[in-house]
Motif scaffolding. Sequence first.
Motif, PDB file in Angstrom:
ATOM      1  N   THR A  98       0.833  -1.207   0.000  1.00  0.00           N
ATOM      2  CA  THR A  98       0.000   0.000   0.000  1.00  0.00           C
ATOM      3  C   THR A  98       0.863   1.251   0.000  1.00  0.00           C
ATOM      4  OG1 THR A  98      -1.690  -1.208   1.228  1.00  0.00           O
ATOM      5  CG2 THR A  98      -1.879   1.190   1.192  1.00  0.00           C
ATOM      6  N   ALA A 101       2.459   1.676  -3.414  1.00  0.00           N
ATOM      7  CA  ALA A 101       1.494   2.175  -4.398  1.00  0.00           C
ATOM      8  C   ALA A 101       1.236   3.666  -4.200  1.00  0.00           C
ATOM      9  CB  ALA A 101       0.187   1.390  -4.304  1.00  0.00           C
ATOM     10  N   ILE A 102       1.090   4.103  -2.954  1.00  0.00           N
ATOM     11  CA  ILE A 102       0.874   5.531  -2.672  1.00  0.00           C
ATOM     12  C   ILE A 102       2.083   6.343  -3.112  1.00  0.00           C
ATOM     13  CG2 ILE A 102       0.631   7.217  -0.797  1.00  0.00           C
ATOM     14  CD1 ILE A 102      -1.120   5.116   0.642  1.00  0.00           C
ATOM     15  N   ALA A 104       4.274   5.555  -5.467  1.00  0.00           N
ATOM     16  CA  ALA A 104       4.349   5.565  -6.932  1.00  0.00           C
ATOM     17  C   ALA A 104       3.344   6.533  -7.532  1.00  0.00           C
ATOM     18  CB  ALA A 104       4.130   4.156  -7.471  1.00  0.00           C
ATOM     19  N   ILE A 105       2.134   6.532  -7.005  1.00  0.00           N
ATOM     20  CA  ILE A 105       1.110   7.446  -7.514  1.00  0.00           C
ATOM     21  C   ILE A 105       1.474   8.890  -7.201  1.00  0.00           C
ATOM     22  CG2 ILE A 105      -1.315   8.142  -7.222  1.00  0.00           C
ATOM     23  CD1 ILE A 105      -1.937   5.121  -6.870  1.00  0.00           C
ATOM     24  N   SER A 106       2.025   9.134  -6.024  1.00  0.00           N
ATOM     25  CA  SER A 106       2.453  10.490  -5.658  1.00  0.00           C
ATOM     26  C   SER A 106       3.576  10.965  -6.567  1.00  0.00           C
ATOM     27  CB  SER A 106       2.917  10.532  -4.207  1.00  0.00           C
ATOM     28  OG  SER A 106       1.881  10.170  -3.339  1.00  0.00           O
ATOM     29  N   PHE A 108       4.215   9.949  -9.609  1.00  0.00           N
ATOM     30  CA  PHE A 108       3.628  10.194 -10.919  1.00  0.00           C
ATOM     31  C   PHE A 108       2.917  11.543 -10.940  1.00  0.00           C
ATOM     32  CE2 PHE A 108      -0.006  10.024 -13.814  1.00  0.00           C
ATOM     33  CZ  PHE A 108       0.658   9.823 -15.013  1.00  0.00           C
ATOM     34  N   GLY A 109       2.158  11.841  -9.903  1.00  0.00           N
ATOM     35  CA  GLY A 109       1.437  13.115  -9.841  1.00  0.00           C
ATOM     36  C   GLY A 109       2.377  14.306  -9.808  1.00  0.00           C
TER      37      GLY A 109
END
Length: 172
Positions: A98, A101-102, A104-106, A108-109
């Motif tokens: 988790t 994933a957070i 990686a998404i951060s 990317f953003g």
Amino acid sequence: MFNIAITGEFVAFFTLSAIMICGAVLMLSLEKVVHMVISMAAVFIGLAGMFVLLEAEFVAFVQVLIYAGAVSILMIFGIMMTKHHAVEQEPSKPLHQTLAAIAAISLFGILFYAIRTTTFPEQQQPFQPGEDNTMAIGELLYTGYVIPFELLSVLLTVAFIGAIVIAKKEAD
């Protein structure tokens, strides 16, 4: 919102991008090292295609010759020369997955925001499209950068000899 013309270059860019992303994901997720090297070679070939789209044919040729060819073969030889023992993986922890994933998404953003809001200045092209860039690269490499070029070749030779010595010690 977006005014995009579907051209051959556009399709080639996204095809090569898909090849590179799939190769990178497969390299991280496959378990056999030889399969990882093959997927890494797919990433290198996709990158060479990107260089062709940027009209840097010489760099694309070198990318295929050096990275997709020589580095991949060298890695396969290194894999074959060393012993590998089966290592049992510990079960994955949901909290770690988790958090990863957070993160990686951060990331990317943040990168998406930075790229979309950055204004790039107009660049002057040192080479005109259609010129022979290979001659200019060769002249620059063998006049201005001859010492770093030779030091790099010595460094690579020493690294290769070191890899052979380490592999020999493991065999004994």
